[in-house]
Motif scaffolding. Structure first.
Motif, mmCIF file in Angstrom:
data_model
loop_
_atom_site.group_PDB
_atom_site.id
_atom_site.type_symbol
_atom_site.label_atom_id
_atom_site.label_comp_id
_atom_site.label_asym_id
_atom_site.label_seq_id
_atom_site.Cartn_x
_atom_site.Cartn_y
_atom_site.Cartn_z
ATOM 1 N N ASP A 20 0.873 -1.326 -0.122
ATOM 2 C CA ASP A 20 -0.144 -0.166 -0.450
ATOM 3 C C ASP A 20 0.640 1.089 0.345
ATOM 4 N N TRP A 21 2.101 1.164 1.243
ATOM 5 C CA TRP A 21 3.331 2.501 1.228
ATOM 6 C C TRP A 21 3.508 2.538 -0.115
ATOM 7 N N LEU A 22 3.833 1.485 -1.287
ATOM 8 C CA LEU A 22 4.258 1.671 -2.356
ATOM 9 C C LEU A 22 3.551 2.330 -3.288
ATOM 10 N N VAL A 23 2.685 2.004 -3.040
ATOM 11 C CA VAL A 23 1.669 2.346 -4.657
ATOM 12 C C VAL A 23 0.991 3.886 -3.843
ATOM 13 N N GLU A 24 0.639 3.971 -2.579
ATOM 14 C CA GLU A 24 0.164 5.420 -2.484
ATOM 15 C C GLU A 24 1.632 6.166 -2.599
ATOM 16 N N GLY A 25 2.904 5.404 -2.959
ATOM 17 C CA GLY A 25 4.282 6.917 -2.337
ATOM 18 C C GLY A 25 5.134 7.072 -3.316
ATOM 19 N N VAL A 26 5.437 6.061 -4.567
ATOM 20 C CA VAL A 26 5.846 6.139 -6.007
ATOM 21 C C VAL A 26 4.962 5.696 -6.342
ATOM 22 N N ALA A 27 3.688 5.722 -6.532
ATOM 23 C CA ALA A 27 2.998 5.295 -7.588
ATOM 24 C C ALA A 27 2.983 3.650 -8.346
ATOM 25 N N ALA A 28 3.774 3.083 -7.652
ATOM 26 C CA ALA A 28 4.347 2.066 -7.870
ATOM 27 C C ALA A 28 2.787 0.891 -8.123
ATOM 28 N N GLU A 29 2.945 0.047 -9.443
ATOM 29 C CA GLU A 29 1.325 -0.951 -9.658
ATOM 30 C C GLU A 29 2.050 -2.316 -9.578
ATOM 31 N N VAL A 30 0.995 -2.921 -8.644
ATOM 32 C CA VAL A 30 0.745 -4.120 -8.694
ATOM 33 C C VAL A 30 1.031 -4.889 -9.923
ATOM 34 N N LEU A 31 1.653 -5.893 -10.009
ATOM 35 C CA LEU A 31 1.404 -6.750 -11.300
ATOM 36 C C LEU A 31 1.105 -8.245 -11.398
ATOM 37 N N VAL A 32 1.475 -8.685 -9.683
ATOM 38 C CA VAL A 32 1.168 -9.838 -9.662
ATOM 39 C C VAL A 32 1.613 -10.022 -7.957
ATOM 40 N N THR A 33 0.383 -10.657 -7.513
ATOM 41 C CA THR A 33 -0.157 -11.080 -5.910
ATOM 42 C C THR A 33 0.200 -12.674 -5.875
ATOM 43 N N GLU A 34 1.362 -13.394 -5.042
ATOM 44 C CA GLU A 34 1.744 -14.245 -4.829
ATOM 45 C C GLU A 34 1.384 -15.118 -3.436
ATOM 46 N N THR A 35 1.917 -15.954 -3.251
ATOM 47 C CA THR A 35 1.627 -16.927 -2.005
ATOM 48 C C THR A 35 1.741 -16.007 -1.263
ATOM 49 N N SER A 36 4.099 -15.725 -1.448
ATOM 50 C CA SER A 36 4.321 -15.538 -0.319
ATOM 51 C C SER A 36 5.473 -13.718 -0.720
ATOM 52 N N ALA A 37 4.482 -13.500 -1.882
ATOM 53 C CA ALA A 37 5.737 -11.949 -2.638
ATOM 54 C C ALA A 37 4.484 -11.267 -3.034
ATOM 55 N N VAL A 38 4.143 -10.220 -3.687
ATOM 56 C CA VAL A 38 3.604 -9.093 -4.358
ATOM 57 C C VAL A 38 4.790 -8.881 -5.516
ATOM 58 N N ARG A 39 4.520 -9.031 -6.761
ATOM 59 C CA ARG A 39 5.657 -8.506 -7.543
ATOM 60 C C ARG A 39 4.507 -6.888 -8.298
ATOM 61 N N LEU A 40 5.513 -5.484 -8.405
ATOM 62 C CA LEU A 40 5.381 -4.371 -8.876
ATOM 63 C C LEU A 40 6.124 -3.866 -10.007
ATOM 64 N N ARG A 41 6.009 -2.995 -10.264
ATOM 65 C CA ARG A 41 7.199 -2.127 -10.944
ATOM 66 C C ARG A 41 6.944 -0.931 -10.954
ATOM 67 N N MET A 42 7.604 0.400 -10.546
ATOM 68 C CA MET A 42 7.292 1.501 -10.335
ATOM 69 C C MET A 42 8.594 2.056 -11.506
ATOM 70 N N ARG A 43 7.924 3.563 -11.631
ATOM 71 C CA ARG A 43 8.729 4.254 -12.844
ATOM 72 C C ARG A 43 10.084 4.698 -12.167
ATOM 73 N N GLY A 44 10.950 4.129 -12.902
ATOM 74 C CA GLY A 44 12.293 5.045 -12.226
ATOM 75 C C GLY A 44 12.659 6.781 -11.483
ATOM 76 N N GLU A 45 13.811 7.444 -12.400
ATOM 77 C CA GLU A 45 13.908 8.736 -12.834
ATOM 78 C C GLU A 45 13.907 9.149 -13.362
ATOM 79 N N ASN A 46 14.406 8.710 -14.749
ATOM 80 C CA ASN A 46 13.447 8.720 -15.718
ATOM 81 C C ASN A 46 12.738 7.769 -16.169
ATOM 82 N N ALA A 47 11.328 9.115 -16.067
ATOM 83 C CA ALA A 47 10.325 8.003 -16.273
ATOM 84 C C ALA A 47 9.999 7.228 -17.129
ATOM 85 N N ALA A 48 10.690 7.113 -18.294
ATOM 86 C CA ALA A 48 11.079 5.945 -19.633
ATOM 87 C C ALA A 48 11.697 4.325 -18.907
#
Length: 153
Positions: A20-48
């Motif tokens: 939740d902090w990552l989604v709200e704080g750095v605009a990360a996007e949830v890709l996959v929720t697994e049993t013991s892990a959540v995989r996300l992606r986030m934009r780097g400083e260079n938006a590309a």
């Protein structure tokens, strides 16, 4: 071998709280929720640039470690792994940016920034502050005298 940088957090709510902090704080996007892990992606400083993020229980903890197996991150229940960035230097810079964002958003949460599991870069302790180790040290017991006052146990 690919480099992975990690932010270790001592939180009571576990991985969902950190996601939740990552989604709200750095605009990360949830890709996959697994049993013991959540995989996300986030934009780097260079938006590309996209960076891969994995939020999971700290799998490096050894229950009741022998004295020579103690590591700085042993009492931190959650690991936030960061991958990508195009180069090790970019990844390190992005990991530092993520660490700063997390401790700014949640200064009440103890945190460690570790490059590739072998270099302890920074530690944050609520009520004490944030310390960047210079020169950089390992999170291993041989550097314990340097990091011990900056971690939770």
């Amino acid at each position: 071998m690919s480099v992975v940088d990690s932010v270790f957090l001592a939180v009571s709510g576990g991985a969902p709280e950190v996601v939740d902090w990552l989604v709200e704080g750095v605009a990360a996007e949830v890709l996959v929720t697994e049993t013991s892990a959540v995989r996300l992606r986030m934009r780097g400083e260079n938006a590309a640039d996209w960076l891969g993020v994995v939020v999971q229980p700290n799998g490096y903890v050894v229950p009741d470690p022998e004295p020579d197996d103690v590591q700085a991150m042993d009492s931190y229940g959650i690991e936030v792994q960061l991958r990508g960035g195009g180069s090790n230097e970019n990844l390190h810079r992005e990991a530092e940016r993520l660490f700063d964002a997390l401790i700014t958003a949640r200064p009440d949460v103890p945190a460690l920034l570790v490059h590739n599991l072998d270099t302890l870069v920074s530690a944050h302790l609520p009520g004490v502050g944030t310390h960047t180790f210079d020169p950089l040290i390992t999170p291993d017991v041989e550097d314990g005298d340097t990091w011990r006052s900056w971690i939770i146990t």
